[in-house]
Design a protein around this motif. Structure first.
Motif, short mmCIF file in Angstrom:
data_model
loop_
_atom_site.label_atom_id
_atom_site.label_comp_id
_atom_site.label_asym_id
_atom_site.label_seq_id
_atom_site.Cartn_x
_atom_site.Cartn_y
_atom_site.Cartn_z
N LEU A 86 0.83 -1.21 0.00
CA LEU A 86 0.00 0.00 0.00
C LEU A 86 0.86 1.26 0.00
O LEU A 86 0.56 2.23 -0.69
CB LEU A 86 -0.93 -0.01 1.21
CG LEU A 86 -2.13 -0.96 1.03
CD1 LEU A 86 -2.73 -1.34 2.37
CD2 LEU A 86 -3.19 -0.34 0.12
N ALA A 87 1.95 1.24 0.78
CA ALA A 87 2.83 2.41 0.80
C ALA A 87 3.42 2.65 -0.59
O ALA A 87 3.50 3.79 -1.06
CB ALA A 87 3.94 2.21 1.82
N THR A 88 3.79 1.55 -1.25
CA THR A 88 4.36 1.67 -2.61
C THR A 88 3.33 2.26 -3.57
O THR A 88 3.62 3.17 -4.35
CB THR A 88 4.81 0.27 -3.10
OG1 THR A 88 5.65 -0.30 -2.11
CG2 THR A 88 5.53 0.35 -4.42
N ARG A 89 2.10 1.74 -3.46
CA ARG A 89 1.03 2.21 -4.33
C ARG A 89 0.74 3.71 -4.11
O ARG A 89 0.65 4.48 -5.05
CB ARG A 89 -0.24 1.38 -4.05
CG ARG A 89 -1.50 1.85 -4.71
CD ARG A 89 -1.46 1.62 -6.19
NE ARG A 89 -2.69 2.05 -6.83
CZ ARG A 89 -2.93 1.93 -8.12
NH1 ARG A 89 -2.03 1.37 -8.90
NH2 ARG A 89 -4.05 2.34 -8.64
N VAL A 90 0.60 4.09 -2.84
CA VAL A 90 0.23 5.48 -2.54
C VAL A 90 1.38 6.44 -2.89
O VAL A 90 1.14 7.52 -3.41
CB VAL A 90 -0.25 5.62 -1.08
CG1 VAL A 90 -0.47 7.07 -0.70
CG2 VAL A 90 -1.53 4.82 -0.87
N SER A 91 2.62 6.01 -2.67
CA SER A 91 3.73 6.90 -3.05
C SER A 91 3.79 7.04 -4.57
O SER A 91 4.10 8.11 -5.08
CB SER A 91 5.06 6.44 -2.47
OG SER A 91 5.44 5.23 -3.05
N ASP A 92 3.44 5.98 -5.29
CA ASP A 92 3.36 6.08 -6.76
C ASP A 92 2.28 7.07 -7.16
O ASP A 92 2.47 7.91 -8.04
CB ASP A 92 3.01 4.71 -7.38
CG ASP A 92 4.21 3.79 -7.46
OD1 ASP A 92 5.33 4.25 -7.15
OD2 ASP A 92 4.01 2.61 -7.81
N GLU A 93 1.10 6.94 -6.52
CA GLU A 93 -0.01 7.83 -6.86
C GLU A 93 0.37 9.28 -6.58
O GLU A 93 -0.05 10.19 -7.29
CB GLU A 93 -1.27 7.44 -6.08
CG GLU A 93 -1.90 6.15 -6.58
CD GLU A 93 -3.26 5.86 -5.96
OE1 GLU A 93 -3.80 6.70 -5.22
OE2 GLU A 93 -3.79 4.75 -6.22
N LYS A 94 1.14 9.51 -5.52
CA LYS A 94 1.55 10.88 -5.17
C LYS A 94 2.78 11.31 -5.96
O LYS A 94 3.28 12.43 -5.80
CB LYS A 94 1.86 11.00 -3.67
CG LYS A 94 0.69 10.82 -2.80
CD LYS A 94 -0.16 11.95 -2.34
CE LYS A 94 -0.29 13.31 -2.60
NZ LYS A 94 -1.52 13.82 -3.14
#
Ligand SMILES: Nc1ncnc2c1ncn2[C@@H]1O[C@H](COP(=O)(O)OP(=O)(O)OP(=O)(O)O)[C@@H](O)[C@H]1O
Ligand SMILES: [Mg+2]
Length: 162
Positions: A86-94
């Motif tokens: 999830l951290a990877t996904r959200v940092s990608d989105e940001k």
């Protein structure tokens, strides 16, 4: 230089593909009412369909609305693999590097920095941080009207039926 004809309205920049994807999630419809509710409540339980965007979007909504800026928005996960993914996904989105604005803390691995404002962590790590310092200094927002500690507990069937 390309000049717009007189009277032409300035068009807002088209949203990026990532932004369009974020806006297509069901939770986006509820963004405004959700934020105003969260501003006035000191705790809330949100129930939504799987994949609707609760875990990936709400931390970003809170951050974008300036809620939790003085501290850290901590999101708990029952499993380390979920916290990391999830951290990877959200940092990608940001569009930020993992470990900067968005990071994670799991046992034996702390991928956060002084810049981290959205942190995914396992329930166990939150417990450990709480035992280490019951005031959770990183999560305490002394000046925010919401006050206290802003932690998102992500309950699922895993928590209910371990
Ligand atoms: N690590 C990831 N990689 C790629 N896509 C992801 C990842 N995590 C979530 N997504 C996608 O982002 C969208 C929102 O997922 P999110 O995890 O925020 O939903 P949720 O409401 O928390 O679901 P659940 O109730 O199952 O936890 C979904 O379409 C999901 O497929
Ligand atoms: Mg979720």
């Amino acid at each position: 230089m390309l000049l717009a004809p007189p009277g032409a309205k300035r068009q807002p920049p088209a949203p990026s593909a990532g932004e369009t994807q974020r806006r297509s999630l069901p939770i986006f419809q509820a963004r405004g009412p959700l934020l105003s509710q969260l501003r006035s409540l000191d705790r809330a339980i949100l129930i939504g369909e799987t994949g609707s965007g609760k875990t990936t979007q709400i931390p970003q909504y809170l951050y974008e609305a300036g809620i939790g800026r003085q501290g850290i928005i901590a999101v708990t996960q029952p499993r380390r693999v979920a916290a990391i993914s999830l951290a990877t996904r959200v940092s990608d989105e940001k569009k930020t590097e993992l470990g900067k604005l968005v990071g994670y803390t799991v046992r034996f691995e702390d991928f956060t920095s002084d810049e981290t404002r959205i942190k995914f962590l396992t329930d166990g790590m939150l417990l450990r941080e709480a035992i280490g310092d019951p005031l959770l200094p990183n999560c305490v927002m002394k000046t925010h009207p919401m006050g206290g500690v802003l932690v998102m507990f992500d309950f699922s069937s895993l928590n209910a039926f371990p």
